[in-house]
Scaffold this active site. Structure first.
Site, mmCIF file in Angstrom:
data_model
loop_
_atom_site.group_PDB
_atom_site.id
_atom_site.type_symbol
_atom_site.label_atom_id
_atom_site.label_comp_id
_atom_site.label_asym_id
_atom_site.label_seq_id
_atom_site.Cartn_x
_atom_site.Cartn_y
_atom_site.Cartn_z
ATOM 1 N N ARG A 272 24.302 7.104 23.273
ATOM 2 C CA ARG A 272 23.976 8.474 23.685
ATOM 3 C C ARG A 272 23.340 8.478 25.073
ATOM 4 O O ARG A 272 23.613 9.361 25.879
ATOM 5 C CB ARG A 272 23.045 9.131 22.662
ATOM 6 C CG ARG A 272 23.718 9.449 21.342
ATOM 7 C CD ARG A 272 22.788 10.214 20.413
ATOM 8 N NE ARG A 272 22.545 11.568 20.877
ATOM 9 C CZ ARG A 272 21.596 12.366 20.394
ATOM 10 N NH1 ARG A 272 20.767 11.919 19.455
ATOM 11 N NH2 ARG A 272 21.448 13.595 20.862
ATOM 12 N N CYS B 146 13.791 12.410 23.735
ATOM 13 C CA CYS B 146 14.937 12.028 22.899
ATOM 14 C C CYS B 146 15.914 13.190 22.963
ATOM 15 O O CYS B 146 16.127 13.772 24.021
ATOM 16 C CB CYS B 146 14.483 11.718 21.477
ATOM 17 S SG CYS B 146 13.577 13.076 20.689
#
Length: 287
Positions: free
Chosen positions: A185, A239
């Site tokens: 990611r 995040c």
């Protein structure tokens, strides 16, 4: 100098203190892919006396139509304090939060821990090893739901623990920006949750899962310091939505850097960052 108290409690400690009238337990089990999983797991068995804390409804605020604030915005401090009081948590309570690291998503208890610390509560801890550790220590689950006696929780919000997008954009050259997501990611190879893939320019990748070792237990302070490799630099950690970053914030505290100006959460995280198309996005490995 006295070493700061650990943000962790063992399952043995929890069992030994089960009769402490000040003890309050939060069951934070959840799954981003299926919001009902945690609640069902709680109903099937939980730590006696534990109250279920839902990520979406209890540990996050309402999302904004334009995506600003991220997918799991910080709750309003007054609303969160009122919920804590309603479930029996007051300013003198000793709170232990747990989740289930065996599911691969052992970051929800850290989110609850961070939120209570943000409200100024010091006596809040994460159960080391979570639900499996409780069972392994001989803990007896129950399906009985407690009837909390309401209390009063007066917040003393620590805004110095929080970074905004503007703080990230204008961070000093000595500030380390930590992306806590999985490497794929971070690189932008995949993006299962948000509309853009990649990372904030200049961020380094420290996957949150590295904070945990065998059986989902937290690594020690030296291991955390080596893994994060932040030294004495101030850090801002993010995040996808401000949830899975919290293990790295706890890890940094284990390494000797408490929550505060040197150890901040970008609460809106990636999902807030990309809500403004004018903000730059990077892809690929660390520069």
């Amino acid at each position: 100098m006295t070493a700061p108290e650990s943000p962790l409690k063992s399952a043995a400690w929890l069992l030994d203190h089960s009769d402490d009238p000040r003890l309050r337990v939060l069951d934070c089990r959840y799954a981003l892919t299926d919001p009902l999983v945690g609640r069902i797991a709680y109903l099937e068995g939980h730590v006696p006396g534990a109250v279920y804390a839902d990520l979406e409804t209890d540990l996050s605020g309402p999302g904004q139509p334009d995506g600003s604030g991220g997918r799991h915005p910080l709750p309003d401090p007054g609303v969160l304090a009122a919920w804590l009081g309603n479930v029996g948590i007051g300013n003198d309570s000793v709170v232990v939060a747990y989740d289930d690291p065996s599911t691969g998503q052992g970051f929800y208890a850290a989110r609850a821990w961070w939120l209570l610390r943000w409200l100024g509560h010091r006596q809040v801890y994460v159960l080391d090893g979570g639900w499996p550790a409780f069972l392994a220590a001989g803990g007896a689950p129950t399906t009985d739901e407690p009837t909390p006696h309401p209390s009063t929780f007066a917040p003393d919000v620590r805004w110095e623990m929080v970074a905004r997008a503007e703080d990230v954009e204008n961070r000093g050259a000595d500030t380390l920006l930590i992306d806590s997501r999985a490497p794929a990611r971070y690189r932008g190879d995949v993006e299962p949750l948000d509309r853009k893939a990649g990372h904030i320019p200049g961020a380094v990748n420290r996957d949150w899962s590295g904070a945990l070792g065998e059986e989902g237990r937290w690594r020690g302070g030296e291991a955390q310091a080596g893994r994060l490799n932040a030294g004495d630099a101030p850090t801002i950690t993010y995040c996808g939505s401000g949830v899975s970053a919290t293990p790295n914030l706890l890890a940094r505290e284990l390494a000797g850097v408490p929550l505060g100006p040197q150890n901040r959460l970008y609460a809106g995280s990636w999902s807030d960052w990309i809500s403004d198309d004018g903000r730059e996005v990077a892809t690929g490995e660390e520069a």
